[in-house]
Design a protein around this motif. Structure first.
Motif, PDB file in Angstrom:
ATOM      1  N   TRP A  80     -69.154 122.346  37.783  1.00 57.01           N
ATOM      2  CA  TRP A  80     -68.138 122.164  36.749  1.00 57.01           C
ATOM      3  C   TRP A  80     -68.292 123.164  35.620  1.00 57.01           C
ATOM      4  N   ASP A 109     -65.838 125.691  36.734  1.00 51.69           N
ATOM      5  CA  ASP A 109     -64.532 125.216  37.181  1.00 51.69           C
ATOM      6  C   ASP A 109     -63.462 125.706  36.197  1.00 51.69           C
ATOM      7  N   GLU A 122     -69.806 120.296  46.770  1.00 57.11           N
ATOM      8  CA  GLU A 122     -68.885 121.149  46.015  1.00 57.11           C
ATOM      9  C   GLU A 122     -67.715 121.570  46.905  1.00 57.11           C
ATOM     10  N   MET A 172     -65.410 118.660  47.319  1.00 58.21           N
ATOM     11  CA  MET A 172     -64.600 118.446  46.122  1.00 58.21           C
ATOM     12  C   MET A 172     -63.413 119.395  46.080  1.00 58.21           C
ATOM     13  N   LYS A 173     -63.678 120.655  46.372  1.00 57.70           N
ATOM     14  CA  LYS A 173     -62.624 121.667  46.274  1.00 57.70           C
ATOM     15  C   LYS A 173     -61.528 121.419  47.310  1.00 57.70           C
ATOM     16  N   GLY A 209     -60.532 118.866  43.777  1.00 56.06           N
ATOM     17  CA  GLY A 209     -61.341 119.228  42.620  1.00 56.06           C
ATOM     18  C   GLY A 209     -61.519 118.126  41.607  1.00 56.06           C
ATOM     19  N   LEU A 210     -61.230 118.434  40.340  1.00 56.09           N
ATOM     20  CA  LEU A 210     -61.518 117.542  39.218  1.00 56.09           C
ATOM     21  C   LEU A 210     -60.517 116.393  39.182  1.00 56.09           C
ATOM     22  N   ASN A 263     -61.787 111.487  43.393  1.00 55.41           N
ATOM     23  CA  ASN A 263     -62.954 112.197  43.935  1.00 55.41           C
ATOM     24  C   ASN A 263     -64.229 111.740  43.235  1.00 55.41           C
TER      25      ASN A 263
END
Length: 516
Positions: free
Chosen positions: A328, A331, A448, A451-452, A456-457, A461
């Protein structure tokens, strides 16, 4: 290493030269300079010293430690290895590594050997390409100066690699510091990511007693507004504080005792003079995100027993949440929120960000290879049966044979630690466990990548990662926790991609999961 002439120290700063003179004087060597060795094969001075003969002397002093005279550690290594192997045999295990790894995430020597073997070829291939680039620079400089060139050696690599880095990236760390003011990084970066991903909120508690005026305490509330715990931010260096960066669990969560967690992150950032801002390097920024990953592991703990709560997990798993949380820091959405000039509020130039991230992947072939060499040595030593351990005279030969067998016997790329000064595994508690750093990083980079590909954020998730990994401590087999989140066995490819050791694969975006 004793230096007779100040001219030989060309490349050192004035303060380094003064320190070397003071160190020599303290040893009764007036009029000379003393370079002290650190406990790694490569020494910091190798990156700076222009005098090639002194670089070679410094390197040979480093790798030649503890193999002769009163400080010869070869008999110690041989005895330790044999005794550990005998103990493992008495306990019913084929070797020491099998005994240790049974209780780790990896679970077996076969799993560790497989992971190290998969990582080695791409790391070595990249190290060889990096060596060719450095050799080309050496040849070019020799030709321009009208002198004979020379073959790249281990004592040359750090010095010339730094020049290659400067040529390719022209990156000045001081250029980005004004964009990383410590308060912004914490509250608009670290806390911002945690709010977006997990729904957390952080409230300063100025009414609570502090053990030092430089610390801050935050009350952490959960996504539903319930009190989750307390977070202590202790980032400045001081004389009474140990060095480095770490997380402390002052109160460990426990359903058995009805305790909520109190956790702290501790760094050693130099405190500026009164009225001046605290401006961080990007490495320090990444460290803040890293340590907060440990803090989240402690804050999200939801275990019955304190001995199984939060960060009370195997060594090769404990760094996983923290290494994952580093993602992050770079990010785009998080970076845009916190990376702003402390005076003007202007955002950090995207071109500088690209240089920053590209520079971070430079020389990764070398750095990964030197680490893997030591991790492989650790496993070779501790996978020996009691009747197969060498005597003191065979220690160096065993080490060389182990590196050759693993494909890691590269002259210009020595192991980070050679056996006679490998304190991590022979006196530091990492016996058969030095692989843990990269094993955790494999899990982190897998996560990671997950997540992508899932958006992502995103709160879904974050909630899914919290439910499957961060809240569970060691309430069950931790590799099962990873599988439940990732949906597969650990895969080394995302780590290789993140370090620039293999080309990135094209991944199709997936929908965020629904947390049960």
């Amino acid at each position: 290493v004793v230096v007779d002439e100040a001219a030989q120290l060309d490349g050192f700063s004035a303060s380094q030269i003064t320190s070397a003179a003071e160190a020599a004087k303290a040893r009764g060597l007036d009029g000379k300079w003393l370079i002290s060795l650190q406990n790694t094969t490569l020494q910091p001075g190798l990156q700076q010293l222009k005098n090639r003969a002194l670089r070679e002397k410094l390197y040979r002093a480093s790798v030649g430690r503890a193999v002769s005279g009163a400080t010869d550690n070869r008999p110690v290594v041989a005895d330790i290895v044999k005794l550990r192997a005998e103990r493992a045999q008495l306990l019913g295990y084929p070797n020491h590594a099998a005994w240790v790894l049974e209780d780790e995430t990896a679970g077996s020597t076969a799993a560790v050997n497989k992971m190290l073997a998969e990582l080695t070829p791409p790391a070595v291939a990249n190290a060889k390409r990096e060596a060719a680039d450095i050799q080309a620079l050496i040849d070019t400089q020799a030709k321009a100066a009208g002198r004979k060139t020379f073959k790249l050696e281990a004592w040359d690599w750090p010095y010339y690699a730094e020049q290659v880095r400067a040529q390719r990236y022209a990156f000045d760390d001081d250029a980005v510091r004004p964009y990383f003011e410590i308060g912004n990084v914490l509250e608009k970066g670290v806390f911002f990511a945690a709010e977006k991903l997990y729904g957390l909120h952080f409230k300063p508690r100025t009414d609570l007693p502090l053990y030092h005026p430089d610390t801050k305490v935050y009350e952490v509330t959960d996504r539903n507004g319930a009190l989750l715990g307390l977070f202590i931010a202790d980032y400045y260096a001081r004389d009474s504080k140990q060095g480095g960066a770490w997380m402390n669990s002052y109160v460990t969560q426990s359903q058995l005792f009805g305790l909520k967690p109190v956790v702290g992150n501790h760094l050693n950032v130099p405190k500026p003079s009164e009225g001046q801002p605290t401006l961080l390097s990007f490495d320090e920024v990444t460290t803040m995100f890293h340590e907060f990953g440990h803090a989240l592991h402690g804050l999200f703990a939801s275990a019955q027993y304190p001995s199984l709560s939060g960060t009370s997990v195997p060594r090769d798993f404990v760094e996983y949440p923290s290494q994952f949380n580093e993602m992050w820091a770079s990010d785009p959405a998080v970076l845009a929120n916190y990376a702003r000039h402390w005076q003007t509020g202007a955002p950090l130039d995207p071109a500088l960000v690209d240089k920053l991230l590209a520079a971070g992947r430079f020389n990764q072939g070398y750095e990964t290879t030197e680490y893997l060499a030591s991790a492989v040595l650790d496993q070779h030593w501790h996978q020996l049966a009691a009747d197969a351990t060498p005597d003191a005279n065979g220690v160096v030969a065993f080490e060389q044979a182990a590196l050759k067998e693993a494909g890691l016997a590269l002259g210009p790329v020595p192991p980070r630690y050679r056996s006679p000064y490998f304190a991590h595994v022979f006196s530091g508690g990492y016996a058969a466990g030095y692989y843990a750093y990269i094993w955790s990083d494999v899990l982190a980079r897998d996560s990671e990548s997950w997540m992508k590909t899932h958006g992502g954020l995103d709160r879904a998730n974050g909630d899914f990662f919290r439910a499957k990994v961060l809240s569970r401590g060691r309430s069950t087999d931790v590799l099962s926790l990873f599988r439940a989140f990732y949906g597969a066995e650990p895969d080394p490819v995302p780590l290789l991609e993140s370090r620039g050791l293999v080309p990135p694969r094209k991944a199709k975006p997936k929908a965020a999961p629904v947390t049960p």
